[in-house]
Design an enzyme around this catalytic site. Structure first.
Site, short mmCIF file in Angstrom:
data_model
loop_
_atom_site.label_atom_id
_atom_site.label_comp_id
_atom_site.label_asym_id
_atom_site.label_seq_id
_atom_site.Cartn_x
_atom_site.Cartn_y
_atom_site.Cartn_z
N ASN A 25 0.87 -1.18 0.00
CA ASN A 25 0.00 0.00 0.00
C ASN A 25 0.91 1.23 0.00
OD1 ASN A 25 -1.81 2.04 0.47
ND2 ASN A 25 -2.27 1.45 2.60
N TRP A 26 1.00 1.86 -1.16
CA TRP A 26 1.95 2.98 -1.29
C TRP A 26 1.44 4.27 -0.66
CZ3 TRP A 26 4.22 2.91 -6.97
CH2 TRP A 26 4.80 1.66 -7.21
N LYS A 27 0.13 4.30 -0.36
CA LYS A 27 -0.49 5.53 0.18
C LYS A 27 -0.19 6.69 -0.78
CE LYS A 27 -0.05 3.42 4.64
NZ LYS A 27 0.03 3.55 6.09
N HIS A 109 -9.38 1.29 4.86
CA HIS A 109 -8.08 1.47 5.51
C HIS A 109 -8.24 2.44 6.68
CE1 HIS A 109 -3.97 2.78 6.23
NE2 HIS A 109 -3.62 1.60 5.74
N GLU A 111 -6.62 4.89 7.64
CA GLU A 111 -6.49 6.32 7.32
C GLU A 111 -7.77 6.85 6.70
OE1 GLU A 111 -2.78 5.78 5.27
OE2 GLU A 111 -1.94 5.22 7.21
N GLU A 181 -5.41 -4.68 10.58
CA GLU A 181 -4.36 -3.68 10.76
C GLU A 181 -4.63 -2.88 12.03
OE1 GLU A 181 -2.33 -2.68 6.76
OE2 GLU A 181 -4.03 -1.34 7.02
N GLY A 187 2.58 2.41 10.59
CA GLY A 187 3.53 3.51 10.41
C GLY A 187 4.25 3.89 11.68
N SER A 227 3.42 -2.06 10.22
CA SER A 227 4.87 -2.14 10.41
C SER A 227 5.44 -3.52 10.10
CB SER A 227 5.24 -1.70 11.84
OG SER A 227 4.89 -0.34 12.04
N GLY A 248 2.93 -1.15 4.23
CA GLY A 248 2.99 0.26 3.86
C GLY A 248 4.42 0.67 3.55
N GLY A 249 5.08 1.27 4.52
CA GLY A 249 6.41 1.85 4.34
C GLY A 249 7.41 0.93 3.65
P1 PGA Z 1 2.99 0.34 7.54
O1 PGA Z 1 1.51 0.59 6.89
O2 PGA Z 1 3.49 -0.96 7.01
O3 PGA Z 1 3.79 1.52 7.08
O4 PGA Z 1 2.79 0.31 9.02
C1 PGA Z 1 0.61 -0.47 6.73
C2 PGA Z 1 -0.68 0.04 6.14
O5 PGA Z 1 -1.11 1.14 6.47
O6 PGA Z 1 -1.32 -0.66 5.31
#
Ligand code: PGA
Length: 268
Positions: A25-27, A109, A111, A181, A187, A227, A248-249
């Site tokens: 997930n590149w956001k 998600h 966010e 999640e 993050g 994470s 994500g990251g």
């Molecule tokens: P993260 O993000 O791996 O940077 O914690 C995961 C996500 O939001 O899907």
């Protein structure tokens, strides 16, 4: 077929471990050049991969990503709107996403829930809109830290899951993946332990059994996100009930994302 033979087939099917599902997930990150390079590098690294792998770049770069994706790399989008069309500035309908040949959409998600204020009702409407057009869905659920500290995390995740799947048929479940999640792990560098994640995956699986029966519940991939990094992926992906990872990251660099993919155990 004799009844005993049929039940053996069903049981074998249920017991068979599925391929791990690893999704990036590149956001809101990257550029056109970044997308071209990263998708090309990830695709090149997949030739020997034994996992189902997808990426979700920002929608503006969807076509760029799709044009570079090879070796079975799936390309999805990070959100959709539940309406078919209309005065919804900045949004994309499911038909538009299908029109671009997206492989899946992420819905719910954290966010979207907590930064953009999406409710369980909206998320449920989006899930139904996507599935009604045959677009596969990665449904995200997860509790905030205060909910975990208060001990209400299992009930909360159960409610989110049940609400999002309200009205989803057993047949449509073949196009649903769930991603657990925990908000406190996204993050933050603070990942859920394999025990914490595994326990919640069991709760979600039990709910799916209740809603759809054992076979569908065991065929539905339940991913962990929060994470996930190369140094914790192996332990998480080898935990019973964890069918993959939403990353994500660490999905923004080909070496770390490929390391996570390669940490996935092979399905027999
Ligand atoms: P993260 O993000 O791996 O940077 O914690 C995961 C996500 O939001 O899907």
């Amino acid at each position: 077929m004799e009844l005993w033979a049929l039940s053996t087939v069903v049981l074998e099917h249920i017991d068979r471990p599925m391929k791990k599902h690893i999704v990036g997930n590149w956001k809101m990150n990257g550029s056109a050049a970044f997308t071209e390079a990263l998708v090309s590098e990830i695709s090149a690294g997949l030739s020997a991969a034994h996992a189902v792998v997808g990426v979700t770049p920002p929608s503006l770069y969807f076509s760029t990503a799709k044009s570079k994706a090879t070796n079975g790399l799936l390309v999805g989008v990070q959100n959709c709107h539940e309406a078919e069309s209309g005065a919804f500035t900045g949004e994309h309908s499911v038909s538009m996403i299908k029109d671009m040949s997206a492989d899946f959409v992420i819905i719910g998600h954290s966010e979207r829930r907590h930064v953009f204020g999406e409710t369980d009702e909206q998320i449920s409407a989006k899930v139904k809109a996507a599935l009604s057009k045959g677009l596969p869905v990665i449904l995200c659920v997860g509790e905030k830290l205060e909910e975990r500290d208060a001990g209400s995390h299992e009930a909360l995740v159960g409610t989110q899951t049940k609400s999002a799947l309200n009205g989803v048929s057993a047949e449509q479940m073949s196009k649903v993946w769930v991603a657990y999640e925990p908000v406190w792990a996204i993050g933050t560098g603070r990942t859920a332990s394999p025990e914490q994640a595994g326990a919640m995956h069991e709760v979600i699986r039990a709910l799916l059994v209740e809603l759809y029966g054992s076979e569908i519940a065991h065929k539905t991939p339940i991913l962990y996100g929060g994470s996930v990094k190369p140094n914790n992926a192996e332990a998480l992906l080898n935990t019973k009930g964890i069918d993959g990872a939403l990353v994500g990251g660490a999905s923004l660099k080909s070496d770390s994302f490929l390391a996570i993919i390669n940490a996935a155990p092979k399905a027999e």
